[in-house]
Write a protein that holds these residues in place. Structure first.
Motif, PDB file in Angstrom:
ATOM      1  N   SER A  71      77.233 139.152 109.531  1.00  0.00           N
ATOM      2  CA  SER A  71      77.697 138.892 110.891  1.00  0.00           C
ATOM      3  C   SER A  71      79.176 138.510 110.884  1.00  0.00           C
ATOM      4  CB  SER A  71      76.868 137.788 111.562  1.00  0.00           C
ATOM      5  OG  SER A  71      77.001 136.571 110.850  1.00  0.00           O
ATOM      6  N   PRO A  72      79.906 138.789 111.983  1.00  0.00           N
ATOM      7  CA  PRO A  72      81.351 138.559 112.046  1.00  0.00           C
ATOM      8  C   PRO A  72      81.703 137.226 112.688  1.00  0.00           C
ATOM      9  CG  PRO A  72      80.703 139.909 113.878  1.00  0.00           C
ATOM     10  CD  PRO A  72      79.436 139.555 113.152  1.00  0.00           C
ATOM     11  N   TRP A  73      83.036 137.030 112.871  1.00  0.00           N
ATOM     12  CA  TRP A  73      83.550 135.747 113.330  1.00  0.00           C
ATOM     13  C   TRP A  73      83.745 135.657 114.838  1.00  0.00           C
ATOM     14  CZ3 TRP A  73      87.767 137.158 115.975  1.00  0.00           C
ATOM     15  CH2 TRP A  73      88.477 138.279 115.548  1.00  0.00           C
ATOM     16  N   ASN A  74      83.684 136.761 115.582  1.00  0.00           N
ATOM     17  CA  ASN A  74      84.066 136.673 116.995  1.00  0.00           C
ATOM     18  C   ASN A  74      82.991 136.000 117.853  1.00  0.00           C
ATOM     19  OD1 ASN A  74      82.535 139.064 116.499  1.00  0.00           O
ATOM     20  ND2 ASN A  74      83.190 139.904 118.462  1.00  0.00           N
ATOM     21  N   PHE A  75      81.722 136.340 117.612  1.00  0.00           N
ATOM     22  CA  PHE A  75      80.589 135.638 118.233  1.00  0.00           C
ATOM     23  C   PHE A  75      79.611 135.301 117.114  1.00  0.00           C
ATOM     24  CE2 PHE A  75      82.372 137.797 121.901  1.00  0.00           C
ATOM     25  CZ  PHE A  75      82.236 136.857 122.908  1.00  0.00           C
ATOM     26  N   PRO A  76      79.969 134.369 116.252  1.00  0.00           N
ATOM     27  CA  PRO A  76      79.177 134.156 115.044  1.00  0.00           C
ATOM     28  C   PRO A  76      77.757 133.677 115.288  1.00  0.00           C
ATOM     29  CG  PRO A  76      80.831 132.432 115.303  1.00  0.00           C
ATOM     30  CD  PRO A  76      81.147 133.486 116.316  1.00  0.00           C
ATOM     31  N   LEU A  77      77.539 132.931 116.363  1.00  0.00           N
ATOM     32  CA  LEU A  77      76.185 132.443 116.641  1.00  0.00           C
ATOM     33  C   LEU A  77      75.306 133.548 117.211  1.00  0.00           C
ATOM     34  CD1 LEU A  77      76.981 128.939 118.182  1.00  0.00           C
ATOM     35  CD2 LEU A  77      76.502 129.521 115.802  1.00  0.00           C
ATOM     36  N   VAL A  78      75.772 134.197 118.272  1.00  0.00           N
ATOM     37  CA  VAL A  78      74.966 135.232 118.921  1.00  0.00           C
ATOM     38  C   VAL A  78      74.700 136.397 117.981  1.00  0.00           C
ATOM     39  CG1 VAL A  78      75.120 137.070 120.662  1.00  0.00           C
ATOM     40  CG2 VAL A  78      75.464 134.695 121.317  1.00  0.00           C
ATOM     41  N   ALA A 135      81.910 128.359 124.001  1.00  0.00           N
ATOM     42  CA  ALA A 135      81.187 128.055 122.772  1.00  0.00           C
ATOM     43  C   ALA A 135      79.785 127.528 123.072  1.00  0.00           C
ATOM     44  CB  ALA A 135      81.968 127.030 121.948  1.00  0.00           C
ATOM     45  N   ARG A 136      79.686 126.667 124.072  1.00  0.00           N
ATOM     46  CA  ARG A 136      78.367 126.145 124.422  1.00  0.00           C
ATOM     47  C   ARG A 136      77.482 127.253 124.990  1.00  0.00           C
ATOM     48  NH1 ARG A 136      75.064 123.479 128.076  1.00  0.00           N
ATOM     49  NH2 ARG A 136      74.073 121.612 127.185  1.00  0.00           N
ATOM     50  N   ALA A 137      78.068 128.124 125.821  1.00  0.00           N
ATOM     51  CA  ALA A 137      77.301 129.247 126.361  1.00  0.00           C
ATOM     52  C   ALA A 137      76.815 130.160 125.237  1.00  0.00           C
ATOM     53  CB  ALA A 137      78.148 130.036 127.355  1.00  0.00           C
ATOM     54  N   GLY A 160      75.983 153.005 125.197  1.00  0.00           N
ATOM     55  CA  GLY A 160      74.636 152.489 124.992  1.00  0.00           C
ATOM     56  C   GLY A 160      74.178 151.553 126.082  1.00  0.00           C
ATOM     57  N   SER A 161      75.117 150.910 126.785  1.00  0.00           N
ATOM     58  CA  SER A 161      74.793 149.989 127.875  1.00  0.00           C
ATOM     59  C   SER A 161      75.768 150.214 129.018  1.00  0.00           C
ATOM     60  CB  SER A 161      74.896 148.527 127.415  1.00  0.00           C
ATOM     61  OG  SER A 161      73.987 148.243 126.370  1.00  0.00           O
ATOM     62  N   LEU A 162      75.246 150.211 130.234  1.00  0.00           N
ATOM     63  CA  LEU A 162      76.073 150.436 131.425  1.00  0.00           C
ATOM     64  C   LEU A 162      75.756 149.382 132.472  1.00  0.00           C
ATOM     65  CD1 LEU A 162      77.977 152.170 133.211  1.00  0.00           C
ATOM     66  CD2 LEU A 162      75.954 153.523 133.851  1.00  0.00           C
ATOM     67  N   ALA A 163      76.792 148.692 132.959  1.00  0.00           N
ATOM     68  CA  ALA A 163      76.645 147.740 134.057  1.00  0.00           C
ATOM     69  C   ALA A 163      77.269 148.342 135.310  1.00  0.00           C
ATOM     70  CB  ALA A 163      77.312 146.415 133.723  1.00  0.00           C
ATOM     71  N   ILE A 164      76.546 148.294 136.418  1.00  0.00           N
ATOM     72  CA  ILE A 164      77.020 148.851 137.681  1.00  0.00           C
ATOM     73  C   ILE A 164      77.227 147.699 138.657  1.00  0.00           C
ATOM     74  CG2 ILE A 164      76.489 150.420 139.585  1.00  0.00           C
ATOM     75  CD1 ILE A 164      74.760 152.016 137.592  1.00  0.00           C
ATOM     76  N   ASN A 165      78.460 147.515 139.084  1.00  0.00           N
ATOM     77  CA  ASN A 165      78.839 146.429 139.996  1.00  0.00           C
ATOM     78  C   ASN A 165      78.529 145.056 139.412  1.00  0.00           C
ATOM     79  OD1 ASN A 165      79.705 148.301 141.973  1.00  0.00           O
ATOM     80  ND2 ASN A 165      77.601 148.521 142.719  1.00  0.00           N
ATOM     81  N   GLY A 166      78.661 144.938 138.113  1.00  0.00           N
ATOM     82  CA  GLY A 166      78.406 143.668 137.448  1.00  0.00           C
ATOM     83  C   GLY A 166      78.880 143.727 136.010  1.00  0.00           C
ATOM     84  N   ILE A 167      78.467 142.735 135.211  1.00  0.00           N
ATOM     85  CA  ILE A 167      78.925 142.642 133.825  1.00  0.00           C
ATOM     86  C   ILE A 167      77.781 142.560 132.827  1.00  0.00           C
ATOM     87  CG2 ILE A 167      81.100 141.547 134.478  1.00  0.00           C
ATOM     88  CD1 ILE A 167      79.889 138.874 133.582  1.00  0.00           C
ATOM     89  N   GLY A 168      76.526 142.617 133.276  1.00  0.00           N
ATOM     90  CA  GLY A 168      75.391 142.363 132.394  1.00  0.00           C
ATOM     91  C   GLY A 168      75.013 143.543 131.523  1.00  0.00           C
ATOM     92  N   VAL A 169      75.660 143.668 130.364  1.00  0.00           N
ATOM     93  CA  VAL A 169      75.330 144.762 129.447  1.00  0.00           C
ATOM     94  C   VAL A 169      74.570 144.278 128.212  1.00  0.00           C
ATOM     95  CG1 VAL A 169      77.216 146.292 130.147  1.00  0.00           C
ATOM     96  CG2 VAL A 169      77.612 144.567 128.372  1.00  0.00           C
ATOM     97  N   SER A 170      74.334 142.981 128.102  1.00  0.00           N
ATOM     98  CA  SER A 170      73.642 142.462 126.928  1.00  0.00           C
ATOM     99  C   SER A 170      72.755 141.294 127.328  1.00  0.00           C
ATOM    100  CB  SER A 170      74.655 142.002 125.869  1.00  0.00           C
ATOM    101  OG  SER A 170      74.001 141.403 124.769  1.00  0.00           O
ATOM    102  N   VAL A 171      71.432 141.494 127.229  1.00  0.00           N
ATOM    103  CA  VAL A 171      70.449 140.447 127.474  1.00  0.00           C
ATOM    104  C   VAL A 171      69.395 140.528 126.373  1.00  0.00           C
ATOM    105  CG1 VAL A 171      70.809 140.377 129.979  1.00  0.00           C
ATOM    106  CG2 VAL A 171      69.103 141.934 129.017  1.00  0.00           C
ATOM    107  N   PRO A 172      68.703 139.427 126.055  1.00  0.00           N
ATOM    108  CA  PRO A 172      67.778 139.438 124.921  1.00  0.00           C
ATOM    109  C   PRO A 172      66.679 140.487 125.012  1.00  0.00           C
ATOM    110  CG  PRO A 172      68.240 137.184 125.580  1.00  0.00           C
ATOM    111  CD  PRO A 172      68.861 138.067 126.624  1.00  0.00           C
ATOM    112  N   GLU A 173      66.210 140.781 126.218  1.00  0.00           N
ATOM    113  CA  GLU A 173      65.037 141.665 126.357  1.00  0.00           C
ATOM    114  C   GLU A 173      65.385 143.146 126.409  1.00  0.00           C
ATOM    115  OE1 GLU A 173      65.882 139.861 130.511  1.00  0.00           O
ATOM    116  OE2 GLU A 173      66.025 139.276 128.398  1.00  0.00           O
ATOM    117  N   ALA A 174      66.658 143.497 126.338  1.00  0.00           N
ATOM    118  CA  ALA A 174      67.074 144.897 126.424  1.00  0.00           C
ATOM    119  C   ALA A 174      67.804 145.305 125.151  1.00  0.00           C
ATOM    120  CB  ALA A 174      67.998 145.104 127.631  1.00  0.00           C
ATOM    121  N   MET A 227      72.990 131.077 124.354  1.00  0.00           N
ATOM    122  CA  MET A 227      72.588 132.480 124.300  1.00  0.00           C
ATOM    123  C   MET A 227      71.903 132.792 122.977  1.00  0.00           C
ATOM    124  SD  MET A 227      72.353 135.428 125.688  1.00  0.00           S
ATOM    125  CE  MET A 227      72.433 137.209 125.439  1.00  0.00           C
ATOM    126  N   ALA A 228      72.410 132.240 121.884  1.00  0.00           N
ATOM    127  CA  ALA A 228      71.764 132.426 120.587  1.00  0.00           C
ATOM    128  C   ALA A 228      70.351 131.872 120.611  1.00  0.00           C
ATOM    129  CB  ALA A 228      72.589 131.751 119.489  1.00  0.00           C
TER     130      ALA A 228
END
Length: 489
Positions: free
Chosen positions: A152-159, A103-105, A433-447, A109-110
């Motif tokens: 907006s939905p309930w699963n990540f309501p802030l982000v 929740a804090r993360a 729409g997003s692909l992570a290779i050898n990692g998990i980063g598929v969502s960042v603010p600048e992309a 992120m928001a």
């Protein structure tokens, strides 16, 4: 966790926090105990009309505020949001169930999302075109599209609210946010941090009967742009409503993310990343890795390692700092997850799940792996949106890509390999729409973040997300032909 610290919020309409005047309310429930936290009063038709009128008036003023000032105001709101991250995280955990760390993360992120949009407001550039005649000028401006209705939905309501708020406000639009009734207090706390820096009516927050709110907002001539995150059926319905009004709409409608694990992948590191990512927020994430296609030589080792890591996760109330996975957000999700597992097992899937007891009283489900699952089994077709992972082996990379692309969804995907050939093939052919290779980063603010096929239309975040709230305006200015003669006389 349902102590006196939790209080259902009011609506923010025309710069004033007040109780909804509708004749209905929504009971907010603590997912860890299934006990009520409070009653949320919902908006009336008159409340929505007042919000629409305020949004129209506020837009005319806010669009004229210079970009650097809009940026400064949003950044002050972001600073307040970061300072209150612990308090807002406690509200989010109480009403949504995720762990306090998650929740804090999410709160931070928001804040990052809104800050990025605020900075981007100063980089909304137009262009000058070569004139076609002397004494003339042609240019293109990018102007705010107008008042926005956001859902907006309930699963990540802030982000998921921040993606909409940041882009609209930075671009110069006013916005009415209809957030999820299940998670109202955390979103209201975030909105309060921002609204303190904004003129009244620029940012408004309502809760209400979803069908009534969407109809009132989308069909109003005040609203020029719609942004929605949620389920495919609701997205289709809102898209039809927006089309009937010829209004622009951005849709993010979920996912069923494939993971391709090639023969040269490191099983231990892959499993460690994927188990943590898969079971974050109890699997209630549209970008969660869900369909695991594993090279046959690694398959049995992968299953053993994945089950062991999933079994080691500590499932418990989100406010317990020892918990690594909280409950599902509501009773209907728990029932849906249990039904999906049962139907998939009936189709031959091997259910690999822990045998220990789960906490009682709340909406808890065990992290589960469905092994040896058929490509057309229910859990491979329907988005699980819960702590269910599916695994099957593949023999060739072409086979894995083909299986991954069978899904109607196309939001995020993951690939684990050191092979340049595999990276090139998957990056060019996987329908996501997003692909992570050898990692998990598929969502960042600048992309950009958005999907293909049933996962939606358009993108949020990045310059693409900013452009969703802007429209191009071509101006061709010519000096009147008698200008020189008139001024000489």
């Amino acid at each position: 966790m349902s102590g006196p610290f939790y209080r259902c919020p009011e609506l923010l309409i025309a710069g004033r926090w007040r109780t909804g005047r509708g004749d209905r309310s929504h009971t907010v429930v603590d997912p860890a105990t299934a006990e009520p936290l409070g009653e949320l009063r919902l908006a009336s038709a008159a409340d929505l009309q007042e919000a629409l009128s305020a949004a129209g008036l506020a837009f005319e003023a806010w669009r004229q505020v210079p970009a650097h000032e809009r940026c400064a105001r949003l950044e002050r709101g972001v600073a307040r949001l970061r300072a209150q991250a612990d308090e807002i995280a406690a509200l989010l955990t109480a009403e949504q169930g995720k762990t306090l760390a998650e929740a804090r993360a999410e709160c931070l992120m928001a804040a990052d999302l809104i800050k990025w949009y605020a900075e981007e407001a100063r980089r909304v550039h137009g262009r000058v075109l070569p004139a076609r005649a002397s004494q003339s000028r042609m240019d293109v401006l990018r102007l705010p599209v107008g008042p926005v209705a956001a859902f907006s939905p309930w699963n990540f309501p802030l982000v998921l609210s921040a993606r909409k708020l940041g882009g609209a406000l930075a671009a110069g639009c006013s916005i009415i946010l209809k957030a999820a009734e299940e998670t109202p207090a955390s979103v209201a706390a975030m909105v309060a941090c921002l609204a303190e820096e904004l003129p009244e009516g620029v940012l408004q927050l309502v809760y209400g009967v979803p069908a009534e709110v969407s109809k009132a907002l989308i069909e109003s001539p005040v609203i020029r742009k719609v942004s929605f995150t949620g389920s495919v059926p609701v997205g289709r319905h809102l898209a039809q409503m927006a089309a009937g009004q010829l209004k622009r709409i951005t849709l993010e409608l979920g996912g069923h993310a494939p993971v391709i694990v090639c023969e040269d992948a490191d099983v231990a590191s892959t499993v460690a990343m994927m188990v943590a990512h898969k079971f974050r927020n109890a699997g209630q994430a549209c970008l969660a890795p869900t369909r695991f296609y594993v090279a046959r030589p690694l398959y049995r080792d992968f299953l053993e390692a994945f089950k062991a890591a999933a079994d080691d996760l500590r499932v418990g109330p989100g406010h317990d700092p020892r918990s690594q996975m909280g409950p599902l957000a509501n009773a209907r999700r728990l029932q849906a997850v249990q039904d999906l597992m049962a139907r998939s097992a009936a189709c031959g899937a091997q259910v690999l799940t822990r045998t220990g007891n789960l906490p009682s009283g709340g909406f808890f489900a065990a992290p589960t792996l469905l092994a040896d699952i058929a490509p057309d089994a229910p859990a491979m077709v329907e988005e699980p949106f819960g702590p269910i992972a599916c695994a099957m082996p593949f023999d060739t990379l072409d086979e894995a890509i083909g299986l991954a692309n069978r899904s109607d969804y196309g939001l995020a995907g993951y690939l684990f390999t050191d092979s340049a050939r595999a990276i090139l093939a998957v990056s060019q052919r996987l329908e996501v729409g997003s692909l992570a290779i050898n990692g998990i980063g598929v969502s960042v603010p600048e992309a950009p973040f958005g999907g293909l096929k049933a996962s939606g239309w358009g993108s949020e975040s990045g310059i693409e997300g900013m452009e969703a709230f802007l429209e191009p305006r071509f101006t061709h200015y010519s000096v009147p032909q008698d200008h020189d003669r008139r001024h000489k006389t």
